[in-house]
Enzyme design. Sequence first.
Site, mmCIF file in Angstrom:
data_model
loop_
_atom_site.group_PDB
_atom_site.id
_atom_site.type_symbol
_atom_site.label_atom_id
_atom_site.label_comp_id
_atom_site.label_asym_id
_atom_site.label_seq_id
_atom_site.Cartn_x
_atom_site.Cartn_y
_atom_site.Cartn_z
ATOM 1 C CB SER A 90 33.560 32.858 36.373
ATOM 2 O OG SER A 90 34.283 32.495 37.361
ATOM 3 C CG ASP A 216 38.667 39.124 38.681
ATOM 4 O OD1 ASP A 216 37.962 38.766 39.810
ATOM 5 O OD2 ASP A 216 37.918 39.019 37.569
ATOM 6 C CG HIS A 245 35.052 37.493 38.792
ATOM 7 N ND1 HIS A 245 36.081 37.018 38.001
ATOM 8 C CD2 HIS A 245 33.941 36.249 38.612
ATOM 9 C CE1 HIS A 245 35.638 35.803 37.731
ATOM 10 N NE2 HIS A 245 34.722 35.339 38.181
#
Length: 280
Positions: A90, A216, A245
């Site tokens: 991320s 995602d 995710h």
Amino acid sequence: MIQQTDFFFEGGRSGVLLIHGLTGTPMEMKLLGKGLNRAGFTVHGMQLAGHCGNVEDLLATGWRDWYASVEQAADALLEKVDHLFVGGLSMGALLALKLAADRPAQVAGVGVYGATFRYDGWSIPRMARLSFLLPLLKRLGIGRDRSFMEQPPYGIRDERLRAQVSTAMLGGDSAAAGLPGNPWYSLAEMYRLAADVRRRLPQVTAPCLVAHASDDDVASPKNAELVLRHVAAPTELLLLEDSYHMITIDRERRTLIDRSAAFFERVVATGQSPHIAAAA
């Protein structure tokens, strides 16, 4: 109070620095770290500045503090290994890419896991999708006490794991599962980091494994496409069809471990990175 949750697994002379995401914790990288260590790598799962405490701890830091902690961890790992790889999830993927852009002679390769330049996944509420405006609000002094709360499915497709993580997160165990919300001002800092990294992508010359969930819920695959289009490095794309995710802990984590280990091993074996080629 901030708790220390970073981890270190000693292995061979190729090392991997793993970087968690915004409001996250090194625990989200630990399964990946254990897998890479079993494959022979020395692994450090670092803890970003201001994380694994409360909201005020996080708000006391900004993206430059987070990146400074990455640089410090990279320097420490470089004392133990000959080849340094860096992988991030991320926002951690952005920090990994920035390190590669800033240190082309040191970073041998990058694991770009669920890169998030913008929160544009299908679970993000319409208002939260406007969070790219937050740097302006922060400059105006608006919204310091506001947060976007995490929404189901919390980046996790595996329902049993989702229940475990959400219970810890909503129960206040930030060291185990991160904070339950993203403070507006911290998101503003993330978007400033994202703007800096977007500009620097053409300076990334280390090979990149770009892994992303095709479905995602937090950051659409457009984020991965941005990396693939603009880095100056050889790239390999891994689309995961049965994860959300948090690909480092979700259903296809073993696939991610195997592909990451193989990718990093191949870089070392072929001398593909500029750093390795220069040293040869």
